[in-house]
Structure formats: C-alpha cells, structure tokens
Motif scaffolding. Structure first.
Motif, PDB file in Angstrom:
ATOM      1  N   ARG A  80       9.690  25.253  24.615  1.00 39.84           N
ATOM      2  CA  ARG A  80      10.260  24.803  23.343  1.00 39.84           C
ATOM      3  C   ARG A  80      11.009  23.505  23.489  1.00 39.84           C
ATOM      4  O   ARG A  80      11.636  23.258  24.513  1.00 39.84           O
ATOM      5  N   GLY A  81      10.932  22.678  22.488  1.00 41.79           N
ATOM      6  CA  GLY A  81      11.716  21.447  22.477  1.00 41.79           C
ATOM      7  C   GLY A  81      12.139  21.154  21.051  1.00 41.79           C
ATOM      8  O   GLY A  81      11.868  21.940  20.148  1.00 41.79           O
ATOM      9  N   GLU A  82      12.790  20.013  20.862  1.00 41.78           N
ATOM     10  CA  GLU A  82      13.254  19.621  19.539  1.00 41.78           C
ATOM     11  C   GLU A  82      12.048  19.373  18.632  1.00 41.78           C
ATOM     12  O   GLU A  82      11.294  18.418  18.825  1.00 41.78           O
ATOM     13  N   GLY A  83      11.839  20.250  17.646  1.00 37.34           N
ATOM     14  CA  GLY A  83      10.755  20.039  16.683  1.00 37.34           C
ATOM     15  C   GLY A  83       9.403  20.590  17.091  1.00 37.34           C
ATOM     16  O   GLY A  83       8.425  20.395  16.367  1.00 37.34           O
ATOM     17  N   TRP A  84       9.313  21.277  18.221  1.00 37.02           N
ATOM     18  CA  TRP A  84       8.000  21.811  18.615  1.00 37.02           C
ATOM     19  C   TRP A  84       8.144  23.038  19.489  1.00 37.02           C
ATOM     20  O   TRP A  84       9.190  23.275  20.086  1.00 37.02           O
ATOM     21  N   LEU A  85       7.069  23.817  19.565  1.00 38.99           N
ATOM     22  CA  LEU A  85       6.954  24.828  20.606  1.00 38.99           C
ATOM     23  C   LEU A  85       5.512  24.868  21.066  1.00 38.99           C
ATOM     24  O   LEU A  85       4.595  24.562  20.313  1.00 38.99           O
ATOM     25  N   GLU A  86       5.332  25.210  22.337  1.00 38.57           N
ATOM     26  CA  GLU A  86       3.985  25.216  22.906  1.00 38.57           C
ATOM     27  C   GLU A  86       3.696  26.561  23.542  1.00 38.57           C
ATOM     28  O   GLU A  86       4.543  27.127  24.238  1.00 38.57           O
ATOM     29  N   LEU A  87       2.476  27.054  23.301  1.00 38.15           N
ATOM     30  CA  LEU A  87       2.059  28.326  23.885  1.00 38.15           C
ATOM     31  C   LEU A  87       0.872  28.072  24.812  1.00 38.15           C
ATOM     32  O   LEU A  87      -0.118  27.448  24.390  1.00 38.15           O
ATOM     33  N   THR A  88       1.000  28.526  26.015  1.00 42.20           N
ATOM     34  CA  THR A  88      -0.121  28.429  26.948  1.00 42.20           C
ATOM     35  C   THR A  88      -0.932  29.713  26.808  1.00 42.20           C
ATOM     36  O   THR A  88      -0.398  30.809  26.991  1.00 42.20           O
ATOM     37  N   LEU A  89      -2.181  29.552  26.422  1.00 42.02           N
ATOM     38  CA  LEU A  89      -2.986  30.722  26.075  1.00 42.02           C
ATOM     39  C   LEU A  89      -4.164  30.878  27.029  1.00 42.02           C
ATOM     40  O   LEU A  89      -4.802  29.889  27.400  1.00 42.02           O
ATOM     41  N   ALA A  90      -4.447  32.141  27.366  1.00 39.81           N
ATOM     42  CA  ALA A  90      -5.626  32.414  28.196  1.00 39.81           C
ATOM     43  C   ALA A  90      -6.802  32.690  27.254  1.00 39.81           C
ATOM     44  O   ALA A  90      -6.617  32.961  26.078  1.00 39.81           O
ATOM     45  N   GLY A  91      -7.996  32.625  27.753  1.00 38.46           N
ATOM     46  CA  GLY A  91      -9.166  32.979  26.951  1.00 38.46           C
ATOM     47  C   GLY A  91      -9.526  31.918  25.931  1.00 38.46           C
ATOM     48  O   GLY A  91      -8.971  30.808  25.944  1.00 38.46           O
ATOM     49  N   ASP A  92     -10.450  32.285  25.044  1.00 41.21           N
ATOM     50  CA  ASP A  92     -10.964  31.315  24.082  1.00 41.21           C
ATOM     51  C   ASP A  92     -10.457  31.539  22.675  1.00 41.21           C
ATOM     52  O   ASP A  92     -10.664  30.704  21.792  1.00 41.21           O
ATOM     53  N   THR A  93      -9.847  32.680  22.412  1.00 44.26           N
ATOM     54  CA  THR A  93      -9.313  32.925  21.074  1.00 44.26           C
ATOM     55  C   THR A  93      -7.924  33.539  21.197  1.00 44.26           C
ATOM     56  O   THR A  93      -7.584  34.121  22.233  1.00 44.26           O
ATOM     57  N   ALA A  94      -7.140  33.399  20.156  1.00 44.57           N
ATOM     58  CA  ALA A  94      -5.807  34.002  20.161  1.00 44.57           C
ATOM     59  C   ALA A  94      -5.353  34.174  18.726  1.00 44.57           C
ATOM     60  O   ALA A  94      -5.748  33.403  17.838  1.00 44.57           O
ATOM     61  N   GLU A  95      -4.540  35.195  18.487  1.00 42.61           N
ATOM     62  CA  GLU A  95      -3.934  35.348  17.176  1.00 42.61           C
ATOM     63  C   GLU A  95      -2.424  35.206  17.341  1.00 42.61           C
ATOM     64  O   GLU A  95      -1.793  35.957  18.080  1.00 42.61           O
ATOM     65  N   ILE A  96      -1.881  34.228  16.645  1.00 36.10           N
ATOM     66  CA  ILE A  96      -0.456  33.928  16.777  1.00 36.10           C
ATOM     67  C   ILE A  96       0.271  34.410  15.530  1.00 36.10           C
ATOM     68  O   ILE A  96      -0.183  34.133  14.404  1.00 36.10           O
ATOM     69  N   GLY A  97       1.352  35.105  15.709  1.00 38.97           N
ATOM     70  CA  GLY A  97       2.180  35.521  14.580  1.00 38.97           C
ATOM     71  C   GLY A  97       3.503  34.764  14.614  1.00 38.97           C
ATOM     72  O   GLY A  97       4.125  34.637  15.664  1.00 38.97           O
ATOM     73  N   VAL A  98       3.891  34.235  13.469  1.00 41.46           N
ATOM     74  CA  VAL A  98       5.154  33.487  13.410  1.00 41.46           C
ATOM     75  C   VAL A  98       5.940  33.946  12.180  1.00 41.46           C
ATOM     76  O   VAL A  98       5.378  34.019  11.081  1.00 41.46           O
ATOM     77  N   VAL A  99       7.199  34.255  12.372  1.00 45.02           N
ATOM     78  CA  VAL A  99       8.049  34.577  11.225  1.00 45.02           C
ATOM     79  C   VAL A  99       9.216  33.597  11.219  1.00 45.02           C
ATOM     80  O   VAL A  99       9.906  33.430  12.230  1.00 45.02           O
ATOM     81  N   THR A 100       9.394  32.925  10.076  1.00 49.98           N
ATOM     82  CA  THR A 100      10.505  31.975   9.980  1.00 49.98           C
ATOM     83  C   THR A 100      11.303  32.246   8.706  1.00 49.98           C
ATOM     84  O   THR A 100      10.793  32.831   7.747  1.00 49.98           O
ATOM     85  N   ARG A 101      12.564  31.804   8.747  1.00 50.52           N
ATOM     86  CA  ARG A 101      13.386  31.903   7.534  1.00 50.52           C
ATOM     87  C   ARG A 101      13.827  30.483   7.152  1.00 50.52           C
ATOM     88  O   ARG A 101      14.207  29.693   8.027  1.00 50.52           O
ATOM     89  N   ILE A 102      13.738  30.201   5.850  1.00 53.24           N
ATOM     90  CA  ILE A 102      14.161  28.876   5.384  1.00 53.24           C
ATOM     91  C   ILE A 102      15.061  29.016   4.155  1.00 53.24           C
ATOM     92  O   ILE A 102      15.086  30.059   3.503  1.00 53.24           O
ATOM     93  N   ASP A 103      15.777  27.931   3.867  1.00 53.28           N
ATOM     94  CA  ASP A 103      16.724  27.940   2.759  1.00 53.28           C
ATOM     95  C   ASP A 103      16.287  26.885   1.725  1.00 53.28           C
ATOM     96  O   ASP A 103      16.745  25.741   1.765  1.00 53.28           O
ATOM     97  N   PRO A 104      15.398  27.263   0.802  1.00 53.91           N
ATOM     98  CA  PRO A 104      14.840  26.265  -0.132  1.00 53.91           C
ATOM     99  C   PRO A 104      15.897  25.609  -1.016  1.00 53.91           C
ATOM    100  O   PRO A 104      15.764  24.447  -1.388  1.00 53.91           O
ATOM    101  N   ARG A 105      16.956  26.341  -1.352  1.00 53.66           N
ATOM    102  CA  ARG A 105      17.960  25.760  -2.248  1.00 53.66           C
ATOM    103  C   ARG A 105      18.729  24.629  -1.561  1.00 53.66           C
ATOM    104  O   ARG A 105      19.097  23.646  -2.199  1.00 53.66           O
ATOM    105  N   ALA A 106      18.916  24.762  -0.277  1.00 48.92           N
ATOM    106  CA  ALA A 106      19.668  23.724   0.447  1.00 48.92           C
ATOM    107  C   ALA A 106      18.790  22.520   0.770  1.00 48.92           C
ATOM    108  O   ALA A 106      19.265  21.518   1.301  1.00 48.92           O
ATOM    109  N   ASN A 107      17.499  22.634   0.472  1.00 46.43           N
ATOM    110  CA  ASN A 107      16.575  21.558   0.826  1.00 46.43           C
ATOM    111  C   ASN A 107      16.580  20.464  -0.237  1.00 46.43           C
ATOM    112  O   ASN A 107      15.822  20.515  -1.206  1.00 46.43           O
ATOM    113  N   THR A 108      17.433  19.461  -0.044  1.00 44.42           N
ATOM    114  CA  THR A 108      17.513  18.369  -1.025  1.00 44.42           C
ATOM    115  C   THR A 108      16.563  17.229  -0.682  1.00 44.42           C
ATOM    116  O   THR A 108      16.485  16.242  -1.414  1.00 44.42           O
TER     117      THR A 108
END
Ligand code: B3K
Ligand code: ZN
Length: 896
Positions: A80-108
């Motif tokens: 992980r770094g500022e603004g990115w994350l990297e996953l090293t994956l084995a094989g030829d296919t992968a299913e990635i799950g990501v859950v994030t929380r955001i604050d739309p009202r604060a987004n000016t």
C-alpha cells in the motif's frame, strides 16, 4: 523547498495493464455521510504483458474490507502507498472484493460521489472513480458494470445508473433499490449514478434501424416546463449522427440529468449524461437565444461522445483530444447544419459562416492566449501534473481545428471513410491519436506523417502571405510562409502541413476563376493550397488585373494570418469578399487596427479620432440589407478585449478600455440614425420561438441598444427602457439590461433591482445578473470601481463559493471579462484574486485552478502591473497544503 506539486506524469511512460477487469459488480448503500460501496472485480491476467501486480487506485477512501478470492490477502500479497494498493496474484484469474466508506456530503470537490440539493450525483472524469472505490482508474481498463443502488425511498425515489434497468424493489426501513446493467465495457470515468427526487420528460423514438428507444430528461420537480428544448436537441442529435456518420444509439434508454452543482458543462457517462442545469433548462422567460444555442450544442456534444469517446475511448489521458477535439468538431458541424437548415437554401452559407465566426472568436479569445503563455501545450501534451488542468481550449478547440483540417484536406467523403474505418478497427477499444490519424491516412491512401506534427507542436503558427503581380505575364504569385514562436520546453519548431484556402478578388469586386500555373483548366474560385515547407510560392495564371487576395477563407487553419493590407484594402474586402468568414474577418482586422491606434493615443495623451473610412465601411456592412442580421450582428461586434490584449505588444488594459469606450460611443453617435432604424425594422414581434432567423434579429436589435445607450442617445435609451419594461422573453430582458448597463445613471440600478426582484428564486437567471454587474464597464468617473460591487455581491444570499456556476458568473466574469477593472493599477484586483483562489482551493481545487489561470499570462502586462501580480502569485504559491491543481498553475506561471 515546498513540494505541493504532484509528480510529473509523462506520455512516454505508458505501460499496458498486466491485469484486466472483465466485470465489476458494485453495490451502493447510499447515505449522505457514510455511503458504503461494495465492489467485486473479476480479473484476468493479460498474458501479452510481462507479469505485474494488480494496481488499484483510491483517494479519500476508508477501506473497510479487502479480499482475494473470498479470503483476506495473505502475508506479502498486499502493498500500500499514498493513493494506491497493489495485490500480487497467482494464477490467471482472481476475484477481488473491496468495501469502502465515503462521505458524499463532505465532498465539496464535486469529483467522485457528492450531494447536491439533497440528491446524490457523480462525476468521474478524469479521476473521480478512485474517490468512490479502489479500482484501476485509468481509461484503458474497460469493464462491464453491474450496479445496485440502495437508498431512502422518500428522499431518493429515483435511482439511476448506466445502461439498462434490470431489477428494482422495496426494502425494509423505507428503503428501496434498483439494479442496472451496462452491456458495453467501459472505463471507470464513464461510470455514473444519480439518486434524487426528480421528474422526467420522456419521449420514445425509433432509430434508423427500427429500434424503439426511451429518452428521458430528468430535472427537479417544477422544472419540467424547461426540458422541451433539451429533448428536441437530443432527438436532432440522434438523427444527425445517423445521417451524417451512420452512427446509431446503441442502448434501449438514454438519460440526461440536470444538476445545479457541477464543475463544467456536462458529462457523457454511458447512457446517463449528467448536465450542469445551465445546459438543460430553458423556457423563453428565463433563457435567452444564446442559452438555447448552447443547450443544443452541449446536448449534441455529450450525445456524440457515445461513439467518439465511449465506444472508442482513450488509451491514456494524453490522448484526450482524440475524443474531445473530434467531438467538438462534430458538435460544431451539427450546429452549423441546424442553422443552415433553419435558414433555407438561400441563407445557408451565411448561417454556417455565423457559426464559424462564433467558434473562431472562442479560439482566438481563449486558445491563442493559452498557446502563447506558460501553459502552452500541444493538443496531445507530453506531460502533466494534474490532468484536470488539461481540459483546455487547446485540447478541445484547437483539437477540433486539427480535425477540421483533416476534413478540409480529405473532403467530407474521405473523412467519413476514415471514420468508418476507425470504428471498424477500434470499436470497443482504448486507442491513441495515432490510431485515428492512421485510419484517415489508410482510408484515403495519403501520407499524414507531417500532419501529425499538429499533435506534438505547441504554439500558434504565424502564416505570412505576400503577393506580387506580373502585369505583363498576367500572373499573380502568392508566397506563403510559416513561423511558430518557441513555447515553454519546446524551443524548436518544424514546418506544419497547413491547408490555406485562398481566393483572388478582381478590381470589380468579383472572384476570379483560379488556375494554377501548370494546370490545364481553371477550377473554382476558392482553392485549398497546402503549405508544407517554411515558405512556398503559388503562381496563378490568367490574372488580367492585379487582384486582392483573400487568404485563409473559412479560417481553414488555426493560425495567425499576417498580411499587409491598408485601410482601403480592408474596406474593399469588407464590401466584396465572397467568403463570409473573411468578410467578417476584414471588419475585425480594421476594427483591431483602429482600436490599437486609439489605445496608443490614449497612452500618449493624444486626442482621439476615429477614422472616417472605418465608420463608413462599418456602416456599409451594418446597413447592407442583403446580409442577414445574425451576420451583421457579428460584423458589428468589436473584437474581444482578451483577444486585443493578446495582440498588443505590451498588454495594458486601462488605455485599451478607454479606447474601446471612445470607439463604442463614436459608432453609437455617428450611426445613431442607422441603429434606430435597424431597431425599428428588425424588432421581432409575436411570441418567442427559438429560431436562428429571429435570434439574429434580436441580436442586432440588442446590439443597437448597447451602442445607442453608450452614445447617450435619448431615443435609444427610451427604447432600451421600454424593452426592459415590457420584456416577455429573456433575450429581450437580458439584452435590454445589458444595454442599460452602458449608462451610469440611477436607471441602471433601478433596472438591476427590478430584475433581481423578478428572478430572486431563479439561480440560473441570477447568474446573468451577477455576470452583467461583474463585467460592467465604467462609463463615467463617478461610478465606483467594479471590484467594490463584486465584493458586495459576494454577500448576496444567492451567491455561494461552493456553487461553480456562481463562481464563474461573478468571479469568472470579473477576472476574465473585465480586464480593465481587474487589472486596476493599485493592484486591488490581484489581492482579491489571490484571496478567492485560496478560499476556493479549500473546497474545490478544479474551480480554484480555473480561476487561478486568469493571471497566467501576467508577463505580457505592463511592468508596473507585473510587479503587483507577481507578489500575489507568490502569495498563493506559499500557501500550505495547496492542491496539485492550483500548484501546477502557479508554478508554471512563475517559472522563468
Ligand atoms: N468529458 C467531459 C469533461 C470532463 C472534465 C473533467 N475535469 C465533458 C465533455 O467534454 O464532454
Ligand atoms: Zn467532450
């Protein structure tokens, strides 16, 4: 050293992605302050690319969960770094799950998911999607999207996303959901969602191939009576693209949604275009002819992107002009065709010229200065710090000119063949400008290698034309040469391939048939010469008397034309040039010469005289009944101050304004009877309809009022007052108010107050009220500086720094459209500018950066002004935590 600057991104650094995302499933649990986004990415390794991790980009996200094939990443798999994350994956296919929380009202920032007037909206181009969830947020990552929106049924009854609605239903707790599926793979910048309380105007139409599609224009309740024109424009755009390019709508449903808070004009999200309300809402009482025209062209532009941008998209953001230049060209042609159609066979050429003039005015006022300043870049830049700073007049407008040159060189049919080939090769792909030009070359069997320099060379070329006549040999030699000044980071310039449309006008005022030496027969009266070298001569035969050349007809290339023409020759072309664009341009050149002469006299303290020959030529055009009113209105409007400042050796807005005031008054006074009779004969009666013929007449009548009021004509003033008192449509209302602004008296303030009280609840109309005041000239010595008024207007309850339309109307008009007041010699305008850039940057960096650009060409200004500007630029640069957007602009402005 402070390092707010984001790193420089280089075009040459492009690398294909090692992992493809085939499918994205998104679930939004919508909540104003805590929206939870669950995403599932089905990824496949790209075997053609050397191995590498899956890189996901994210900004301002709270990461709640991350899985690889259903399990937490194992040790060492995640970086992980500022603004990115990297996953090293084995094989030829992968299913990635990501859950994030955001604050739309604060987004000016209005980028990503945000709240506007209680509803949820998105803006993802260029890099907004990474503010919603972690994703390979770049245009060459094309995926199929399935989106489920879940929200409050009462507050957000309408749930929209891209593609087709496949499921919807009620949920517990007063919530409901809708599931959308977009059948076409697309980059994340084209993702959109809307969840709000809206109503729609609907229309069902049949496409060329016989499919029935549903069109919707979604607006807030109460605005349905302002949606008709946008719908009409959409239907016209669909027909036009079918007829001219054989391109059909590919979805069952196409939606336009209006939103009040939006950074730019509109956005071409697949099947779900989101629009600044300004470019959707129109009814005669609140929108003027220019609004109607703009709506038609923005609706068309976004619709046309469905093919040029969405079906075929950009490989990386350096290729932005691939979709923008091409789509602007397409919308310009569409508008020209609409105008020509309305004008009928007789008026078609003039109607097209009026549109061309409008487009060239924009190019000269916005793009030429950009190309001559610290932000100069080729239509395909080589590097950037913040991509949002590169949605520029160069990428858009000059980009469209480059496409237009291809159209000129290849002809309409050749161009169409190139387009067909482009779609046959690249449909569904993310490609480059080279791919596009290669298709044009292949389809036409031509070599466009030299032409490609237009994509890599910055700066406006200067095209010099000189002629010599050989009376004995009946030959006329036209010598064309080109020269481009150095731009930042690009000292050397190579000759470009420039199409130069030329005609020769005989002494009787008629065009000569043209035969180039070596040709057997004469053909046509306008010829496109191709200048490829630094200098080339073209010899015309059978020229029996010395002609007047008409060079760069129709503005056949985005260059600065240098020709030595005396006043008499300009007047001659104003009267006789058969090319309507050049006829207008002759008038502009004459006006420019007069204005710059007067400006020099102001600076030297000399008495001011407007040459009689100019007034006579101006009058002849104005009163020529064979010219249509829209064209005459263009001819009678003086060149913009922005363009004139660019043409001055040292930009000095104060004396220029004095000269313009003097000239405006002189034209108003000396031609008062003509203006009055024009007004009386051309006034449009009856109910308002948006029709180019009527619009032209209204434009000329409103211009008449402006000149007359400026000149102090009592009769003109009465007409303006009467028009204002009885106005039933906004073209007359805003036109009369603009005219009354040319008077310093109490009547002006009374009219402003009256206008305000009539439209106090109408945000879009109030934008006109703000803009008129911020752009006002001071016609007398007793009126206080406009800055005082602008500051006072910032306290008006209708003004808000968080609404881009308000910022552009009030601050944008002051900084951009009122140079003499902004550049006040005491520097007060500059200090105010810095205050506003700093304040805006805290809530909306894109709007702040746009505002910051108002001073980028500061080194062209008079030395005393430069000193004052520099200190404010430095003040902004020193701010802690400046956005990369503004940091890039001020760094480039201050660079040596
Ligand atoms: N493509 C959008 C512009 C997005 C701007 C992002 N900063 C609108 C248009 O050109 O159609
Ligand atoms: Zn566009």
């Amino acid at each position: 050293m402070k390092t707010d600057q984001a790193p420089s991104i280089e075009r040459s650094d492009y690398r294909p992605l090692p992992w493809r995302v085939d499918h994205v499933e998104l679930h939004f649990a919508l909540d104003e302050e805590a929206t939870v986004v669950t995403s599932r990415l089905r990824c496949t390794r790209n075997r053609q690319v050397s191995a590498g991790p899956l890189r996901l980009l994210g900004e301002e996200l709270e990461l709640l969960g991350l899985t690889v094939d259903g399990a937490a990443p194992v040790d060492g798999q995640l970086a992980r770094g500022e603004g990115w994350l990297e996953l090293t994956l084995a094989g030829d296919t992968a299913e990635i799950g990501v859950v994030t929380r955001i604050d739309p009202r604060a987004n000016t920032t209005l980028s990503g998911l945000y709240v506007s007037r209680g509803g949820f909206f998105t803006q993802c181009e260029a890099e907004g999607f990474r503010r919603i969830t972690y994703f390979p947020d770049r245009p060459d990552a094309m995926a199929r999207f399935t989106v489920t929106l879940e929200g409050d049924a009462e507050r957000h009854p309408v749930l929209l996303s891209n593609g087709n609605l496949i499921e919807q239903g009620k949920l517990d707790g007063g919530r409901h959901y809708a599931k959308w599926e977009d059948p076409f793979p697309k980059p994340s910048y084209l993702f959109a969602l809307v969840a709000a309380k809206l109503v729609a105007l609907e229309r069902r139409v049949t496409t060329a191939s016989g499919r029935e599609v549903l069109l919707q224009v979604w607006v807030e309740d109460g605005n349905l009576d302002r949606t008709g024109h946008a719908m009409e424009s959409l239907v016209h755009s669909m027909r036009w693209d079918e007829e001219v390019f054989g391109l059909e709508l590919d979805l069952d449903r196409f939606m336009i949604v209006a939103v009040s808070d939006f950074n730019m004009g509109a956005m071409e999200n697949k099947g779900l275009n989101i629009f600044n309300a300004k470019y959707v809402l129109a009814k005669p009482e609140t929108a003027n002819d220019v609004d109607y025209e703009n709506i038609e062209s923005v609706v068309a532009h976004e619709y046309f992107h469905n093919w040029t941008g969405n079906r075929v998209t950009c490989r990386d953001w350096f290729q932005l002009t691939l979709k923008e230049g091409l789509t602007v060209f397409r919308d310009q042609e569409f508008s020209a065709d609409m105008l020509a159609q309305a004008a009928g066979a007789e008026g078609a050429a003039s109607a097209r010229a009026v549109k061309r003039i409008d487009d060239v005015r924009v190019l000269r006022a916005a793009q030429f200065p950009e190309d001559a300043g610290p932000m100069a870049h080729p239509i395909r830049p080589e590097s950037y710090h913040e991509i949002n700073n590169f949605y520029t007049a160069t990428v858009y407008e000059k980009g469209a000119e480059v496409i237009r040159m291809l159209h000129t060189l290849l002809g309409a049919e050749g161009f169409r063949n190139g387009m067909d080939l482009y779609f046959s090769y690249h449909d569904g792909q993310a490609v480059t400008c080279d791919d596009f030009v290669d298709c044009m070359a292949e389809a036409n069997g031509v070599d466009l290698d030299q032409f490609m320099r237009w994509y890599s060379q910055a700066g406006t070329p200067r095209l010099r034309a000189t002629g010599s006549y050989d009376a004995a040999g009946h030959r006329y030699t036209l010598t064309l040469s080109q020269h481009t000044l150095p731009t930042p980071g690009q000292a050397e310039k190579l000759p470009l391939a420039i199409p130069v449309a030329v005609g020769l006008i005989g002494p009787d005022g008629k065009d000569l048939p043209l035969r180039l030496e070596g040709e057997l027969h004469a053909g046509g009266t306008t010829r496109v010469l191709e200048l490829k070298g630094a200098e080339q001569s073209f010899v015309f035969a059978d020229v029996s008397a010395e002609p007047v050349p008409s060079v760069l007809r129709g503005f056949s290339a985005p260059v600065i034309l240098e020709v030595d023409e005396d006043d008499a020759r300009l007047a001659f072309r104003m009267a006789h040039d058969t090319d309507a664009f050049n006829r207008w341009d002759a008038a502009q050149r004459f006006a420019e010469r007069v204005i710059l002469g007067l400006t020099a006299d102001v600076a030297a303290g000399k008495a001011l005289h407007v040459p009689e020959s100019f007034v006579a030529a101006f009058r002849a055009m104005l009163t020529d009944g064979t010219l249509d009113p829209a064209f005459r209105a263009q001819a009678a409007a003086l060149p913009s101050e922005g363009y004139l400042l660019e043409r001055m050796a040292v930009a000095d807005p104060g004396p220029l304004r004095t000269a313009l005031i003097h000239l405006t008054r002189a034209i108003g006074a000396r031609l008062a009877n003509d203006w009055l009779s024009l007004y009386k004969t051309l006034e449009v009666s009856g109910p308002y309809r948006y029709h180019p013929g009527d619009a032209g007449r209204r434009a000329l009548c409103n211009l008449a009022l402006k000149y007359l009021v400026a000149a102090g004509s009592v009769e003109g003033f009465d007409l303006a007052r009467a028009q204002f008192a009885r106005f039933g449509n906004m073209t007359e209302g805003s036109g009369a108010l603009a005219a009354l602004m040319n008077d310093g008296g109490v009547e002006r303030d009374a009219a402003l107050a009256d206008f305000h009280s009539r439209f106090r609840d109408d945000a879009l109309v109030l934008d006109k009220w703000f803009a008129l005041q911020a752009g006002a000239w001071r016609w007398d010595a007793v009126t206080p500086p406009v800055l005082e008024r602008v500051k006072a207007l910032m306290d008006d309850p209708a003004f808000s720094l968080t609404n881009p339309n308000k910022v552009y109307a009030l601050l944008g008009s002051f900084f951009r459209a009122n140079p003499a007041e902004f550049h006040a010699v005491d520097g007060s305008g500059y200090a105010f500018w810095a205050d506003q850039v700093i304040a805006l940057d805290r809530c909306n960096p894109q709007v702040a950066a746009r505002t910051a650009r108002a001073l980028e060409n500061w080194k062209r200004y008079a030395p005393a002004l430069q000193t004052l500007i520099r200190s404010q630029l430095e003040r902004v640069r020193a701010i802690e935590g400046l956005s990369p957007d503004v940091a890039e602009i001020v760094a480039k402005a201050l660079a040596d």
